[in-house]
Write a protein that holds these residues in place. Structure first.
Motif, PDB file in Angstrom:
ATOM      1  N   SER A 125       0.831  -1.201   0.000  1.00  0.00           N
ATOM      2  CA  SER A 125       0.000   0.000   0.000  1.00  0.00           C
ATOM      3  C   SER A 125       0.872   1.260   0.000  1.00  0.00           C
ATOM      4  O   SER A 125       1.886   1.320   0.698  1.00  0.00           O
ATOM      5  CB  SER A 125      -0.922   0.006   1.230  1.00  0.00           C
ATOM      6  N   GLU A 126       0.505   2.204  -0.798  1.00  0.00           N
ATOM      7  CA  GLU A 126       1.125   3.540  -0.908  1.00  0.00           C
ATOM      8  C   GLU A 126       2.490   3.590  -1.582  1.00  0.00           C
ATOM      9  O   GLU A 126       2.881   4.613  -2.121  1.00  0.00           O
ATOM     10  CB  GLU A 126       1.174   4.238   0.456  1.00  0.00           C
ATOM     11  N   ILE A 127       3.243   2.464  -1.573  1.00  0.00           N
ATOM     12  CA  ILE A 127       4.602   2.516  -2.128  1.00  0.00           C
ATOM     13  C   ILE A 127       4.841   1.452  -3.209  1.00  0.00           C
ATOM     14  O   ILE A 127       5.972   1.286  -3.677  1.00  0.00           O
ATOM     15  CB  ILE A 127       5.668   2.333  -1.017  1.00  0.00           C
ATOM     16  N   GLY A 128       3.791   0.749  -3.608  1.00  0.00           N
ATOM     17  CA  GLY A 128       3.950  -0.338  -4.588  1.00  0.00           C
ATOM     18  C   GLY A 128       4.291   0.213  -5.966  1.00  0.00           C
ATOM     19  O   GLY A 128       3.659   1.156  -6.450  1.00  0.00           O
ATOM     20  N   PRO A 129       5.306  -0.336  -6.639  1.00  0.00           N
ATOM     21  CA  PRO A 129       5.718   0.178  -7.948  1.00  0.00           C
ATOM     22  C   PRO A 129       4.832  -0.300  -9.091  1.00  0.00           C
ATOM     23  O   PRO A 129       4.135  -1.313  -8.963  1.00  0.00           O
ATOM     24  CB  PRO A 129       7.122  -0.415  -8.112  1.00  0.00           C
ATOM     25  N   ARG A 162      -7.504   0.008  -8.538  1.00  0.00           N
ATOM     26  CA  ARG A 162      -7.281   0.896  -7.398  1.00  0.00           C
ATOM     27  C   ARG A 162      -5.991   0.584  -6.639  1.00  0.00           C
ATOM     28  O   ARG A 162      -5.279   1.475  -6.193  1.00  0.00           O
ATOM     29  CB  ARG A 162      -8.483   0.774  -6.453  1.00  0.00           C
ATOM     30  N   ASN A 163      -5.685  -0.700  -6.470  1.00  0.00           N
ATOM     31  CA  ASN A 163      -4.463  -1.051  -5.722  1.00  0.00           C
ATOM     32  C   ASN A 163      -3.378  -1.672  -6.621  1.00  0.00           C
ATOM     33  O   ASN A 163      -2.643  -2.557  -6.210  1.00  0.00           O
ATOM     34  CB  ASN A 163      -4.767  -1.942  -4.506  1.00  0.00           C
ATOM     35  N   GLY A 164      -3.309  -1.156  -7.836  1.00  0.00           N
ATOM     36  CA  GLY A 164      -2.230  -1.605  -8.732  1.00  0.00           C
ATOM     37  C   GLY A 164      -2.437  -3.007  -9.259  1.00  0.00           C
ATOM     38  O   GLY A 164      -1.475  -3.771  -9.416  1.00  0.00           O
ATOM     39  N   ASN A 207       0.802   1.220  -6.774  1.00  0.00           N
ATOM     40  CA  ASN A 207      -0.267   1.161  -5.774  1.00  0.00           C
ATOM     41  C   ASN A 207      -0.090   2.322  -4.799  1.00  0.00           C
ATOM     42  O   ASN A 207       0.818   2.317  -3.978  1.00  0.00           O
ATOM     43  CB  ASN A 207      -0.208  -0.173  -5.014  1.00  0.00           C
ATOM     44  N   ARG A 208      -0.956   3.319  -4.927  1.00  0.00           N
ATOM     45  CA  ARG A 208      -0.913   4.451  -3.998  1.00  0.00           C
ATOM     46  C   ARG A 208      -2.133   4.410  -3.080  1.00  0.00           C
ATOM     47  O   ARG A 208      -2.405   5.367  -2.352  1.00  0.00           O
ATOM     48  CB  ARG A 208      -0.863   5.776  -4.773  1.00  0.00           C
ATOM     49  N   SER A 209      -2.839   3.315  -3.104  1.00  0.00           N
ATOM     50  CA  SER A 209      -4.022   3.195  -2.242  1.00  0.00           C
ATOM     51  C   SER A 209      -3.597   2.729  -0.850  1.00  0.00           C
ATOM     52  O   SER A 209      -2.431   2.410  -0.625  1.00  0.00           O
ATOM     53  CB  SER A 209      -5.007   2.178  -2.842  1.00  0.00           C
ATOM     54  N   GLU A 210      -4.539   2.657   0.050  1.00  0.00           N
ATOM     55  CA  GLU A 210      -4.242   2.177   1.405  1.00  0.00           C
ATOM     56  C   GLU A 210      -4.371   0.657   1.503  1.00  0.00           C
ATOM     57  O   GLU A 210      -4.147   0.074   2.555  1.00  0.00           O
ATOM     58  CB  GLU A 210      -5.159   2.883   2.441  1.00  0.00           C
ATOM     59  N   GLN A 211      -4.686   0.023   0.362  1.00  0.00           N
ATOM     60  CA  GLN A 211      -4.844  -1.444   0.366  1.00  0.00           C
ATOM     61  C   GLN A 211      -3.569  -2.143  -0.085  1.00  0.00           C
ATOM     62  O   GLN A 211      -2.954  -1.723  -1.061  1.00  0.00           O
ATOM     63  CB  GLN A 211      -5.942  -1.870  -0.621  1.00  0.00           C
TER      64      GLN A 211
END
Ligand SMILES: O=C(O)CCC(=O)C(=O)O
Ligand SMILES: [Fe+2]
Length: 258
Positions: A125-129, A162-164, A207-211
């Motif tokens: 979450s938030e840092i996934g490439p 939403r989550n990459g 992935n810049r979501s919170e999931q």
């Protein structure tokens, strides 16, 4: 041939609902949580078969904008050779439902199928490439001359744009010049999977979501194929029976050790 196989052959991908049961999913989630903890705890064997978020972010800054690589040296992006790290993954890898489904899609007898390798691919979450557009048939890790390999992507959380989630270009395994504009990101629930033809163009956004977004990737091939590249992973080229025997053996050893 059933409808799923016909669709897979023409679209180059398929979302398979209910591939594994709740219990199997929960067990796999536990194994993955353990494994990620081992990586974060700098366990040498886990680090040796992994790629950190810092590595991918440094190597491909455009795939992970605004992420400072140095902060994520112990956050795994990919952990390979899962069986070497935890033999209990053999339980998932030998599931009958998985082998039946892959044999159907590769249009072969289950006894002709071979396991190639598996890994965990994460977009935390938030840092996934992002993952660049590619065809698995072109990889230099484990590939056959005839392209008769298939990958299953089994997400451990709900996966979507939403989550990459993994985006695919339908038909791109047949129509090589299909534009990437035609890409589509299927929604895949945990316990289901996304099956990819080796010629299908796919990739995905950061992935810049919170999931979280953790995916178990498993590649299979058929015994008649000759290989262009062959990685040295635990139990590569095994049949389901080999994996079952390995799993049984592990269970017995665990009982003795107990
Ligand atoms: O994790 C993803 O979204 C894609 C992984 C992938 O492309 C692969 O393992 O071949
Ligand atoms: Fe891929």
């Amino acid at each position: 041939m059933n409808t799923r196989t016909v669709k897979f052959a023409s679209h180059g991908y398929s979302v398979i609902p209910r591939l594994i049961c709740e219990q199997e999913l929960a067990f796999t989630q536990e194994l993955v949580t353990d494994l990620v903890d081992r990586y974060r705890g700098s366990e040498p064997t886990a680090l040796s078969v992994g790629v950190a978020i810092s590595d991918v972010s440094r190597q491909h800054p455009q795939r992970n904008p605004d992420i400072e690589p140095d902060r994520w040296k112990l956050e795994p992006f990919i952990i390979g050779d899962l069986l070497a790290l935890d033999s209990r993954f053999a339980r998932l890898l030998s599931q009958q439902s998985i082998w039946t489904c892959v044999a159907e899609l590769l249009e072969c007898a289950p006894s002709d199928l071979r396991f190639h390798f598996c890994n965990l691919t994460r977009k935390p979450s938030e840092i996934g490439p992002a993952i660049g557009w590619h065809r698995d048939a072109e990889n230099k890790y484990f590939a056959s001359h005839d392209g008769r390999t298939l990958r299953l992507l089994i997400p451990l959380q709900f996966m979507s744009a939403r989550n990459g989630g993994t985006a695919v270009v339908p038909g791109s395994h047949i129509q090589i010049d299909t534009p990437i504009d035609a890409a589509f990101c299927p929604e895949v629930v945990p316990g289901a999977c996304l099956a990819l033809h080796s010629g299908t163009l796919h990739g995905g956004s950061p992935n810049r979501s919170e999931q979280e977004r953790d995916v178990i990737v498993i590649q299979f091939g058929v015994c008649s194929s000759t290989l262009r590249y062959q990685a040295n992973e635990t139990l590569s080229l095994s049949t389901r029976e080999d994996l079952l025997a390995f799993h049984q053996d592990t269970l017995e050893r665990r009982i003795v050790d107990f």
